[in-house]
Design an enzyme around this catalytic site. Structure first.
Site, PDB file in Angstrom:
ATOM      1  N   ASP A  92      24.708  35.479  22.969  1.00 46.90           N
ATOM      2  CA  ASP A  92      24.909  34.755  21.467  1.00 46.90           C
ATOM      3  C   ASP A  92      26.436  35.315  21.232  1.00 46.90           C
ATOM      4  OD1 ASP A  92      24.673  34.403  18.893  1.00 46.90           O
ATOM      5  OD2 ASP A  92      24.187  36.250  18.269  1.00 46.90           O
ATOM      6  N   GLU A 110      31.255  34.204  13.155  1.00 44.46           N
ATOM      7  CA  GLU A 110      29.915  33.621  12.851  1.00 44.46           C
ATOM      8  C   GLU A 110      29.162  34.729  12.227  1.00 44.46           C
ATOM      9  OE1 GLU A 110      25.669  32.343  13.332  1.00 44.46           O
ATOM     10  OE2 GLU A 110      26.819  34.020  14.306  1.00 44.46           O
ATOM     11  N   ASP A 137      23.736  27.445  20.013  1.00 46.98           N
ATOM     12  CA  ASP A 137      23.746  28.790  19.674  1.00 46.98           C
ATOM     13  C   ASP A 137      22.209  29.262  19.632  1.00 46.98           C
ATOM     14  OD1 ASP A 137      24.191  31.203  18.562  1.00 46.98           O
ATOM     15  OD2 ASP A 137      24.373  30.306  16.347  1.00 46.98           O
ATOM     16  N   HIS A 189      21.741  40.800  19.476  1.00 42.22           N
ATOM     17  CA  HIS A 189      22.222  41.575  18.762  1.00 42.22           C
ATOM     18  C   HIS A 189      21.654  43.245  19.367  1.00 42.22           C
ATOM     19  CE1 HIS A 189      23.054  39.275  14.918  1.00 42.22           C
ATOM     20  NE2 HIS A 189      23.475  38.612  15.934  1.00 42.22           N
TER      21      HIS A 189
END
Length: 197
Positions: A27, A60, A86, A158
């Site tokens: 990501d 982003e 994405d 994340h």
């Protein structure tokens, strides 16, 4: 650059940044690799009719600043279509469109070409992504979404595991092939490309 600078360009986007714990490989550096390689492959047989503009946006994760800055800087410049990668780098399994009824022949050509790659045509609900959101809103652009298989995405997104070794080269190659297939078709479309009403 395309052969006809009078035609609005095709915009393909991604973002390069990372979350605190990871490197940002899945990501969304993978998305940047996908769209860039696809744009290069789409011109391997010669320059396409339309310019393919590659946007590597930044920031982003902290406010979509790169995509917003692009949208503000280029709001008055016509664009033909926007796409964004994405959602990792696992295989593309579905395509969705936001194209006008007049563009049904284009949609059908794209669906047929992607069908040969095992990619299904879904409902016409394409929305784009965060990095192209501002320019789509400013110009009411048509959109094509290539949907990744997301079964691993939130295991990596994340987290400290968002590293290059998690990207499967075979699935990455399928992504690039799918994107290049779309770009070869849309960048050589001479007519108006318009969004659904």
């Amino acid at each position: 650059p395309g052969r006809d600078p009078a035609l609005p360009p095709i915009l393909v986007a991604c973002h390069l940044d990372s979350w605190d714990l990871g490197t940002g490989a899945f990501d969304d550096a993978a998305g940047c690799g996908i769209i860039t390689d696809a744009a290069l492959r789409a011109q391997a047989g010669g320059k396409p009719l339309r310019t393919i503009r590659v946007l590597w946006a930044g920031a982003e994760e902290v406010g979509i600043f790169g995509g917003a800055a692009y949208g503000a800087a280029h709001a008055a410049e016509p664009h033909a279509l926007a796409m964004e990668s994405d959602f990792g780098a696992d295989r593309v399994w579905r395509v969705q469109f936001n194209l006008s009824a007049a563009n049904k022949p284009l949609r059908d050509r794209l669906a047929a070409a992607l069908g040969l790659l095992g990619i299904a045509a879904g409902a016409d609900k394409a929305g784009g992504g965060a990095d192209v959101g501002a320019i789509i809103a400013a110009q009411k652009l048509p959109v094509i979404d290539l949907a990744h298989a997301g079964t691993r995405y939130f295991d990596l997104h994340h987290t400290p595991d968002d590293t290059l070794d998690k990207i499967d080269p075979v699935q990455l190659e399928q992504n690039v092939t799918a994107w290049a297939t779309v770009l070869e078709i849309v960048a050589n479309e001479p007519g108006v490309i318009a969004p659904a009403d």
